[in-house]
Design a protein around this motif. Structure first.
Motif, PDB file in Angstrom:
ATOM      1  N   LYS A  90     -14.822 -12.559 -18.239  1.00  0.00           N
ATOM      2  CA  LYS A  90     -15.274 -11.163 -18.297  1.00  0.00           C
ATOM      3  C   LYS A  90     -16.116 -10.748 -17.083  1.00  0.00           C
ATOM      4  CE  LYS A  90     -13.996 -10.078 -22.671  1.00  0.00           C
ATOM      5  NZ  LYS A  90     -12.839 -10.981 -22.609  1.00  0.00           N
ATOM      6  N   SER A  91     -16.569 -11.726 -16.310  1.00  0.00           N
ATOM      7  CA  SER A  91     -17.373 -11.369 -15.147  1.00  0.00           C
ATOM      8  C   SER A  91     -16.504 -11.097 -13.912  1.00  0.00           C
ATOM      9  CB  SER A  91     -18.405 -12.461 -14.845  1.00  0.00           C
ATOM     10  OG  SER A  91     -17.741 -13.648 -14.473  1.00  0.00           O
ATOM     11  N   ALA A  92     -15.210 -11.385 -14.008  1.00  0.00           N
ATOM     12  CA  ALA A  92     -14.311 -11.101 -12.877  1.00  0.00           C
ATOM     13  C   ALA A  92     -14.341  -9.612 -12.572  1.00  0.00           C
ATOM     14  CB  ALA A  92     -12.891 -11.546 -13.204  1.00  0.00           C
ATOM     15  N   LYS A  93     -14.445  -9.262 -11.276  1.00  0.00           N
ATOM     16  CA  LYS A  93     -14.544  -7.849 -10.903  1.00  0.00           C
ATOM     17  C   LYS A  93     -14.002  -7.631  -9.502  1.00  0.00           C
ATOM     18  CE  LYS A  93     -19.313  -8.485  -9.350  1.00  0.00           C
ATOM     19  NZ  LYS A  93     -20.712  -8.064  -9.478  1.00  0.00           N
ATOM     20  N   GLY A  94     -13.801  -6.352  -9.180  1.00  0.00           N
ATOM     21  CA  GLY A  94     -13.373  -6.000  -7.837  1.00  0.00           C
ATOM     22  C   GLY A  94     -11.971  -5.405  -7.802  1.00  0.00           C
ATOM     23  N   TYR A  95     -11.566  -5.042  -6.592  1.00  0.00           N
ATOM     24  CA  TYR A  95     -10.257  -4.388  -6.400  1.00  0.00           C
ATOM     25  C   TYR A  95      -9.396  -5.241  -5.466  1.00  0.00           C
ATOM     26  CZ  TYR A  95     -12.643  -2.934  -2.130  1.00  0.00           C
ATOM     27  OH  TYR A  95     -13.362  -2.943  -0.963  1.00  0.00           O
ATOM     28  N   GLU A  96      -8.086  -5.054  -5.630  1.00  0.00           N
ATOM     29  CA  GLU A  96      -7.122  -5.800  -4.819  1.00  0.00           C
ATOM     30  C   GLU A  96      -5.997  -4.868  -4.400  1.00  0.00           C
ATOM     31  OE1 GLU A  96      -5.822  -8.620  -7.721  1.00  0.00           O
ATOM     32  OE2 GLU A  96      -7.452 -10.038  -7.317  1.00  0.00           O
ATOM     33  N   THR A  97      -5.446  -5.102  -3.215  1.00  0.00           N
ATOM     34  CA  THR A  97      -4.197  -4.447  -2.821  1.00  0.00           C
ATOM     35  C   THR A  97      -3.139  -5.529  -2.668  1.00  0.00           C
ATOM     36  OG1 THR A  97      -4.917  -4.535  -0.503  1.00  0.00           O
ATOM     37  CG2 THR A  97      -5.248  -2.460  -1.666  1.00  0.00           C
ATOM     38  N   TRP A  98      -1.933  -5.222  -3.124  1.00  0.00           N
ATOM     39  CA  TRP A  98      -0.826  -6.181  -3.110  1.00  0.00           C
ATOM     40  C   TRP A  98       0.379  -5.584  -2.386  1.00  0.00           C
ATOM     41  CZ3 TRP A  98      -0.905 -11.080  -5.365  1.00  0.00           C
ATOM     42  CH2 TRP A  98      -2.031 -11.366  -6.151  1.00  0.00           C
ATOM     43  N   THR A  99       1.052  -6.435  -1.621  1.00  0.00           N
ATOM     44  CA  THR A  99       2.319  -6.044  -0.991  1.00  0.00           C
ATOM     45  C   THR A  99       3.334  -7.157  -1.211  1.00  0.00           C
ATOM     46  OG1 THR A  99       1.780  -7.088   1.134  1.00  0.00           O
ATOM     47  CG2 THR A  99       1.104  -4.790   0.842  1.00  0.00           C
ATOM     48  N   SER A 100       4.578  -6.854  -0.898  1.00  0.00           N
ATOM     49  CA  SER A 100       5.601  -7.901  -0.932  1.00  0.00           C
ATOM     50  C   SER A 100       5.355  -8.867   0.230  1.00  0.00           C
ATOM     51  CB  SER A 100       6.996  -7.285  -0.829  1.00  0.00           C
ATOM     52  OG  SER A 100       7.116  -6.569   0.385  1.00  0.00           O
ATOM     53  N   PRO A 101       5.823 -10.111   0.119  1.00  0.00           N
ATOM     54  CA  PRO A 101       5.603 -11.088   1.187  1.00  0.00           C
ATOM     55  C   PRO A 101       6.216 -10.639   2.518  1.00  0.00           C
ATOM     56  CG  PRO A 101       6.312 -12.188  -0.811  1.00  0.00           C
ATOM     57  CD  PRO A 101       6.486 -10.715  -1.047  1.00  0.00           C
ATOM     58  N   GLY A 102       5.600 -11.065   3.593  1.00  0.00           N
ATOM     59  CA  GLY A 102       6.099 -10.725   4.927  1.00  0.00           C
ATOM     60  C   GLY A 102       5.378  -9.535   5.505  1.00  0.00           C
ATOM     61  N   ASP A 103       5.644  -9.275   6.775  1.00  0.00           N
ATOM     62  CA  ASP A 103       4.945  -8.208   7.481  1.00  0.00           C
ATOM     63  C   ASP A 103       5.819  -6.961   7.528  1.00  0.00           C
ATOM     64  OD1 ASP A 103       2.753  -7.189   9.008  1.00  0.00           O
ATOM     65  OD2 ASP A 103       4.044  -7.322  10.771  1.00  0.00           O
ATOM     66  N   THR A 104       5.422  -5.937   6.765  1.00  0.00           N
ATOM     67  CA  THR A 104       6.179  -4.681   6.733  1.00  0.00           C
ATOM     68  C   THR A 104       5.180  -3.530   6.824  1.00  0.00           C
ATOM     69  OG1 THR A 104       5.992  -4.306   4.342  1.00  0.00           O
ATOM     70  CG2 THR A 104       7.792  -5.747   5.082  1.00  0.00           C
ATOM     71  N   ASN A 105       5.701  -2.298   6.807  1.00  0.00           N
ATOM     72  CA  ASN A 105       4.794  -1.153   6.784  1.00  0.00           C
ATOM     73  C   ASN A 105       4.007  -1.090   5.488  1.00  0.00           C
ATOM     74  OD1 ASN A 105       5.021  -0.140   9.334  1.00  0.00           O
ATOM     75  ND2 ASN A 105       6.649   1.323   8.839  1.00  0.00           N
ATOM     76  N   GLY A 106       4.462  -1.821   4.475  1.00  0.00           N
ATOM     77  CA  GLY A 106       3.665  -1.933   3.249  1.00  0.00           C
ATOM     78  C   GLY A 106       2.298  -2.536   3.540  1.00  0.00           C
ATOM     79  N   ASP A 107       2.239  -3.442   4.508  1.00  0.00           N
ATOM     80  CA  ASP A 107       0.949  -4.035   4.891  1.00  0.00           C
ATOM     81  C   ASP A 107       0.046  -2.996   5.556  1.00  0.00           C
ATOM     82  OD1 ASP A 107       1.236  -7.339   4.772  1.00  0.00           O
ATOM     83  OD2 ASP A 107       3.118  -6.266   4.978  1.00  0.00           O
ATOM     84  N   ARG A 108       0.641  -2.136   6.378  1.00  0.00           N
ATOM     85  CA  ARG A 108      -0.141  -1.067   7.014  1.00  0.00           C
ATOM     86  C   ARG A 108      -0.666  -0.116   5.929  1.00  0.00           C
ATOM     87  NH1 ARG A 108       2.117  -4.439  10.031  1.00  0.00           N
ATOM     88  NH2 ARG A 108       4.119  -3.411  10.199  1.00  0.00           N
ATOM     89  N   LEU A 109       0.196   0.241   5.011  1.00  0.00           N
ATOM     90  CA  LEU A 109      -0.208   1.114   3.898  1.00  0.00           C
ATOM     91  C   LEU A 109      -1.351   0.479   3.101  1.00  0.00           C
ATOM     92  CD1 LEU A 109       0.260   3.505   1.921  1.00  0.00           C
ATOM     93  CD2 LEU A 109       2.022   2.102   0.813  1.00  0.00           C
ATOM     94  N   ALA A 110      -1.203  -0.807   2.791  1.00  0.00           N
ATOM     95  CA  ALA A 110      -2.225  -1.498   2.002  1.00  0.00           C
ATOM     96  C   ALA A 110      -3.563  -1.528   2.736  1.00  0.00           C
ATOM     97  CB  ALA A 110      -1.763  -2.923   1.692  1.00  0.00           C
ATOM     98  N   THR A 111      -3.515  -1.736   4.056  1.00  0.00           N
ATOM     99  CA  THR A 111      -4.750  -1.765   4.827  1.00  0.00           C
ATOM    100  C   THR A 111      -5.440  -0.399   4.792  1.00  0.00           C
ATOM    101  OG1 THR A 111      -3.927  -3.519   6.265  1.00  0.00           O
ATOM    102  CG2 THR A 111      -5.721  -2.162   7.135  1.00  0.00           C
ATOM    103  N   CYS A 112      -4.660   0.676   4.922  1.00  0.00           N
ATOM    104  CA  CYS A 112      -5.236   2.028   4.862  1.00  0.00           C
ATOM    105  C   CYS A 112      -5.879   2.270   3.489  1.00  0.00           C
ATOM    106  CB  CYS A 112      -4.161   3.072   5.120  1.00  0.00           C
ATOM    107  SG  CYS A 112      -3.561   3.097   6.828  1.00  0.00           S
ATOM    108  N   LEU A 113      -5.197   1.855   2.426  1.00  0.00           N
ATOM    109  CA  LEU A 113      -5.742   2.043   1.079  1.00  0.00           C
ATOM    110  C   LEU A 113      -6.987   1.189   0.893  1.00  0.00           C
ATOM    111  CD1 LEU A 113      -2.353   2.012  -0.874  1.00  0.00           C
ATOM    112  CD2 LEU A 113      -3.872   3.983  -0.592  1.00  0.00           C
ATOM    113  N   HIS A 114      -6.895  -0.060   1.296  1.00  0.00           N
ATOM    114  CA  HIS A 114      -8.035  -0.978   1.148  1.00  0.00           C
ATOM    115  C   HIS A 114      -9.271  -0.427   1.883  1.00  0.00           C
ATOM    116  CE1 HIS A 114     -10.010  -4.908   0.640  1.00  0.00           C
ATOM    117  NE2 HIS A 114     -10.570  -4.595   1.790  1.00  0.00           N
ATOM    118  N   ASN A 115      -9.060   0.048   3.102  1.00  0.00           N
ATOM    119  CA  ASN A 115     -10.194   0.536   3.897  1.00  0.00           C
ATOM    120  C   ASN A 115     -10.854   1.751   3.255  1.00  0.00           C
ATOM    121  OD1 ASN A 115      -9.769  -1.491   5.749  1.00  0.00           O
ATOM    122  ND2 ASN A 115      -8.725  -0.183   7.244  1.00  0.00           N
ATOM    123  N   GLN A 116     -10.042   2.645   2.694  1.00  0.00           N
ATOM    124  CA  GLN A 116     -10.620   3.830   2.054  1.00  0.00           C
ATOM    125  C   GLN A 116     -11.349   3.475   0.757  1.00  0.00           C
ATOM    126  OE1 GLN A 116     -11.197   6.818   2.965  1.00  0.00           O
ATOM    127  NE2 GLN A 116      -9.926   7.073   4.797  1.00  0.00           N
TER     128      GLN A 116
END
Ligand SMILES: [Zn+2]
Length: 199
Positions: A90-116
């Motif tokens: 119950k003490s687990a907390k925080g946020y995560e962003t997930w993408t499919s494996p490998g380097d795609t624009n999904g990683d760029r999207l995730a970084t933008c979301l994570h940063n905001q």
């Protein structure tokens, strides 16, 4: 720009997602509330938006292919799936962003979301995996693998954690979260324009 927001789980009696044991708060409800707010903010800046689920309980959305087909058939430019995390601890907390494996624009999207999200909520913990050079974690989640558009799944906070469940249920916090997601999406499009020289 066409954005698909994917509120996790089909809702209520079919699949409420994770549920807080003390308050009964359901992941599927929180995901829909915040998705609707994200839609509002993205429409306001002139993007086209579709939600993969628009009802509290929507049986056809239990089939994840319904969701990815909706995005693919519409020609989505971006796919953002919103979920709440849960853990036996119950003490687990925080946020995560997930993408499919490998380097795609999904990683760029995730970084933008994570940063905001990180900028909006400096008091929250970013649960990251920098082993491949960026903050997102990677997994072959169905909606990430089967969407043609760059895709990111956000685990916004832990609904199993009472402190974070209270935040997830709070209207002001939901609104702040939605605005952070919306800014992350607009950041991503700006990044693409700069990178591809479309300006
Ligand atoms: Zn979920």
């Amino acid at each position: 720009m066409r954005i698909v927001i994917d509120p996790g789980h089909s809702g209520r009696n079919i699949d409420p997602g994770a549920v807080n044991q003390n308050t009964g708060l359901q992941e599927a409800d929180v995901a829909l509330i915040i998705s609707r707010l994200v839609e509002k903010y993205l429409l306001a800046v002139g993007y086209e938006v579709k939600l993969t689920r628009t009802e509290w309980e929507q049986p056809e959305t239990d089939d994840l292919n319904y969701r990815t087909a909706l995005a693919n058939n519409w020609g989505a430019d971006v796919f953002v799936s919103l979920h709440c995390n849960s853990a036996a601890n119950k003490s687990a907390k925080g946020y995560e962003t997930w993408t499919s494996p490998g380097d795609t624009n999904g990683d760029r999207l995730a970084t933008c979301l994570h940063n905001q999200i990180a900028a909006e909520f400096p008091d929250r913990v970013g649960r990251t995996d920098y082993s491949d050079g960026d903050a997102d974690k990677e997994a072959r989640f169905y909606v990430l693998v089967h969407t043609e558009a760059p895709a990111c799944l956000v685990e916004m906070a832990f609904i199993s954690n009472d402190e974070e469940a209270a935040l997830l249920a709070n209207r002001t916090w939901q609104d702040r979260y939605a605005r952070a997601i919306a800014r992350g999406v607009t950041d991503y499009f700006q990044l693409l324009y700069i990178k591809e020289g479309k300006r």
